[in-house]
Motif scaffolding. Structure first.
Motif, short mmCIF file in Angstrom:
data_model
loop_
_atom_site.label_atom_id
_atom_site.label_comp_id
_atom_site.label_asym_id
_atom_site.label_seq_id
_atom_site.Cartn_x
_atom_site.Cartn_y
_atom_site.Cartn_z
N ILE A 191 22.42 14.74 47.41
CA ILE A 191 23.41 13.80 46.64
C ILE A 191 24.45 14.37 45.97
CG2 ILE A 191 21.78 13.24 44.91
CD1 ILE A 191 22.65 10.28 45.19
N MET A 192 24.10 15.54 45.68
CA MET A 192 24.90 16.34 44.69
C MET A 192 24.84 17.85 44.87
SD MET A 192 24.92 14.33 40.93
CE MET A 192 26.44 14.93 40.39
N ALA A 193 26.07 18.62 44.81
CA ALA A 193 26.00 19.89 45.21
C ALA A 193 25.57 20.85 44.30
CB ALA A 193 27.60 20.38 45.25
N SER A 194 25.09 22.10 44.77
CA SER A 194 24.80 23.18 43.89
C SER A 194 25.97 23.77 43.11
CB SER A 194 24.25 24.57 44.67
OG SER A 194 25.23 24.64 45.37
N GLN A 195 25.73 24.41 41.83
CA GLN A 195 26.76 25.19 41.20
C GLN A 195 26.69 26.49 41.02
OE1 GLN A 195 27.96 23.18 37.53
NE2 GLN A 195 28.83 25.25 36.91
N ASP A 196 27.52 27.38 41.41
CA ASP A 196 27.52 28.74 41.15
C ASP A 196 28.70 29.26 40.53
OD1 ASP A 196 24.81 28.94 42.42
OD2 ASP A 196 25.67 29.54 44.31
N ASP A 197 28.65 30.16 39.71
CA ASP A 197 29.98 30.74 39.03
C ASP A 197 30.11 32.24 39.30
OD1 ASP A 197 30.30 28.25 37.85
OD2 ASP A 197 28.77 28.70 36.50
N PHE A 198 31.29 32.75 39.52
CA PHE A 198 31.58 34.05 39.58
C PHE A 198 32.61 34.46 38.85
CE2 PHE A 198 34.48 31.75 42.29
CZ PHE A 198 35.49 32.49 42.26
N ASP A 199 32.78 36.06 38.50
CA ASP A 199 33.67 36.37 37.74
C ASP A 199 33.98 37.82 38.32
OD1 ASP A 199 34.06 35.31 34.84
OD2 ASP A 199 31.73 35.61 35.11
N ILE A 200 35.25 38.08 38.65
CA ILE A 200 35.82 39.23 39.50
C ILE A 200 36.71 39.90 38.50
CG2 ILE A 200 37.11 40.20 41.39
CD1 ILE A 200 36.49 37.40 42.96
N ILE A 201 36.53 40.98 38.00
CA ILE A 201 37.48 42.10 37.48
C ILE A 201 38.28 43.20 38.41
CG2 ILE A 201 37.73 43.86 35.69
CD1 ILE A 201 35.27 42.91 34.31
N VAL A 202 39.58 42.77 38.65
CA VAL A 202 40.25 43.80 39.62
C VAL A 202 40.81 44.97 38.59
CG1 VAL A 202 42.19 43.73 41.20
CG2 VAL A 202 41.14 41.52 40.57
N LYS A 203 40.44 45.99 39.21
CA LYS A 203 40.78 47.24 38.35
C LYS A 203 41.51 48.09 38.90
CE LYS A 203 37.06 49.17 36.55
NZ LYS A 203 35.56 49.85 36.28
N GLY A 204 42.98 48.09 38.41
CA GLY A 204 44.03 48.72 39.01
C GLY A 204 44.54 49.78 37.98
N ARG A 205 45.63 50.26 37.96
CA ARG A 205 46.32 50.92 37.01
C ARG A 205 47.65 50.19 36.45
NH1 ARG A 205 47.23 55.24 40.36
NH2 ARG A 205 49.40 54.90 40.48
N GLY A 206 47.52 50.23 35.02
CA GLY A 206 48.69 49.60 34.57
C GLY A 206 49.80 50.43 34.19
N GLY A 207 51.13 49.88 33.84
CA GLY A 207 52.09 50.68 33.53
C GLY A 207 53.17 49.63 32.89
N HIS A 208 54.39 50.23 33.01
CA HIS A 208 55.52 49.40 32.40
C HIS A 208 55.93 48.26 33.60
CE1 HIS A 208 59.14 48.10 30.68
NE2 HIS A 208 59.14 48.88 29.64
N ALA A 209 56.25 47.38 33.00
CA ALA A 209 56.65 46.03 34.33
C ALA A 209 57.93 46.32 34.84
CB ALA A 209 56.81 44.75 33.36
N ALA A 210 58.77 47.23 34.30
CA ALA A 210 59.88 47.67 35.02
C ALA A 210 59.71 48.82 35.91
CB ALA A 210 61.08 48.22 33.92
N SER A 211 58.55 49.28 36.05
CA SER A 211 58.10 50.34 36.83
C SER A 211 57.11 50.18 37.81
CB SER A 211 57.99 51.64 36.31
OG SER A 211 59.23 52.07 35.60
N PRO A 212 56.99 48.83 38.52
CA PRO A 212 55.79 48.47 39.08
C PRO A 212 55.19 49.80 40.13
CG PRO A 212 57.52 47.35 40.06
CD PRO A 212 58.08 48.12 38.75
N SER A 213 56.24 50.44 40.88
CA SER A 213 55.70 51.40 41.95
C SER A 213 55.01 52.54 41.25
CB SER A 213 56.97 52.20 42.63
OG SER A 213 57.74 52.67 41.44
N ARG A 214 54.96 52.68 40.12
CA ARG A 214 54.07 53.67 39.27
C ARG A 214 52.67 53.17 38.91
NH1 ARG A 214 58.27 56.59 35.28
NH2 ARG A 214 60.01 57.25 36.90
N THR A 215 52.48 51.94 39.34
CA THR A 215 51.29 51.29 39.09
C THR A 215 50.47 51.06 40.22
OG1 THR A 215 51.95 48.86 38.97
CG2 THR A 215 52.46 50.30 37.08
N ILE A 216 49.24 50.58 40.02
CA ILE A 216 48.48 49.85 41.11
C ILE A 216 48.21 48.44 40.42
CG2 ILE A 216 46.42 49.57 42.33
CD1 ILE A 216 46.04 52.57 42.14
N ASP A 217 49.06 47.44 40.79
CA ASP A 217 49.46 46.02 39.95
C ASP A 217 48.11 45.16 40.42
OD1 ASP A 217 50.27 43.89 38.84
OD2 ASP A 217 52.28 43.91 39.74
#
Length: 389
Positions: free
Chosen positions: A183-209
């Motif tokens: 009559i009612m659903a199950s509930q599961d919750d998830f968390d995903i951390i995407v791990k890239g490589r940051g940097g300056h927003a003006a140079s996205p090619s130097r990052t893994i965004d």
């Protein structure tokens, strides 16, 4: 007095209780005033077997019928409120800023108290009624329903069947709805951390965004439903949280994605846990990034058992007539921790009409006091159906 005149007579007093509870909402397990109020009412009814402090602030009270020995049937009401600022504008509005009974647990508690007063006065049944007042329905693991089960209430009080009731906005006052099976659903919750490589927003090619990758993951998760599950199955994947950088000119190292998953079968729960991880990891690695993944199984499917569902249908029809009882209601993708009690014992959850009120968890929601008599009446009719003298 006719039966319904008795319920109406109780309604006047129960309305005062409901409005008091609405004015004094408490959260999760922290229900000292609510639990004290409930216990004091039970004592005033002449009920002698009352156990408090179960799952911290939960209560179970036993009422023995006059009809002799028989099984013990559990009736459950939830007591906790929500961290929401009330906007209903009623004279009995919450006196605690940032807290309100936005799901009607004040009504659920008051109705079971009303039925308890009747049971203690008449004891017109064979066996016993276990009145279960539960804390912390609105919290994540461990919820109050799970905690009460783990603390052994079913064995401790010899409960053989258990029943729950929840109000539903949009259903006419004086109507009920139920179905056999999920009559009612199950509930599961998830968390995903995407791990890239940051940097300056003006140079996205130097990052893994990780922001772009997170966007791809969010869209990719929806194809699990549209392309990997049967269209006749029920699966909901909702991303509800997204946390990235706090500056306009920064591409962060990491992005956090969180969400919830609802299903109506254990097979789909397994599928969702496996495939959400695989999809997110595959997309991230395709961009040269990686993920951390956490999946929490929260509430199982609320599953009504056939015999107990039929008993609930009979009780509701005896109260309001067959035309006012929908016995094949459409399943909801909402979740309810009464599911844990239904895993521990056979039973059923029934829905009670709350009229044209705003939806549950809405700041403008309020339990309609006109529904109180029907809820009290249902509990009494159910006990007389399941435990006939």
């Amino acid at each position: 007095m006719t039966s319904f005149e008795i319920y109406r007579d109780l309604q006047r007093e129960v309305t005062e209780w409901r409005r008091y509870l609405h004015q004094h909402p408490e959260l999760d397990y922290r229900l000292p005033n609510t639990a004290r109020f409930v216990a004091e009412k039970l004592v005033s009814f002449g009920i002698n077997h009352i156990e408090t402090g179960i799952a911290e602030t939960g209560i179970v009270a036993i009422v023995q019928g006059k009809g002799g020995d028989g099984p013990t049937v559990g009736l459950r009401a939830d007591m906790d409120a929500l961290p929401i600022v009330e906007a209903a504008g009623k004279p009995w509005a919450s006196k605690k800023p940032g807290r309100m009974h936005a799901c009607g647990h004040d009504g659920h508690t008051a109705m079971l108290l009303g039925a308890a007063k009747h049971f203690a006065r008449t004891r017109k049944f064979k066996g016993s009624v276990a009145l279960i007042f539960q804390p912390a329905e609105e919290v994540e693991l461990p919820s109050g329903g799970l905690k009460m089960v783990l603390e052994g209430i079913m064995d401790r009080f010899n409960i053989s069947q258990v029943f729950g009731m929840h109000n539903r906005p949009g259903m006419k006052i004086g109507t009920f709805a139920i179905c056999d099976g999920p009559i009612m659903a199950s509930q599961d919750d998830f968390d995903i951390i995407v791990k890239g490589r940051g940097g300056h927003a003006a140079s996205p090619s130097r990052t893994i965004d990780p922001v772009v990758i997170a966007a791809q993951i969010i869209m990719g998760l929806q194809t699990l439903i549209s392309r990997k599950t049967d269209p006749m199955d029920s699966l909901v994947i909702s991303v509800t949280k997204l946390k990235a950088a706090e500056a306009y000119n920064v591409i962060p190292d990491n992005v956090e994605i969180s969400g919830t998953i609802r299903t109506l079968s254990s097979e789909l729960r397994d599928f969702a846990e496996r495939e959400v991880f695989a999809s997110a990891q595959g997309i991230a690695r395709g961009f040269g990034a990686d993920i951390e993944f956490t999946y929490r199984r929260s509430v199982p499917v609320t599953f009504n058992h056939t015999k107990e569902t039929n008993s609930a249908i009979t009780a509701a029809r005896n109260l309001v007539g067959a035309a006012s009882v929908d016995d094949k209601v459409r399943m909801s993708m909402g979740a309810e921790d009464f599911a844990y009690m239904l895993e521990a014992r056979p039973g059923a959850m029934i829905l009670l009409g709350n009229g044209s009120s705003p939806s549950l968890h809405n700041p403008a929601y309020d339990f309609d006091d006109e529904a109180l008599a029907y809820g009290i009446g249902f509990w009494i009719s159910l006990v007389e159906t399941v435990l006939p003298v």
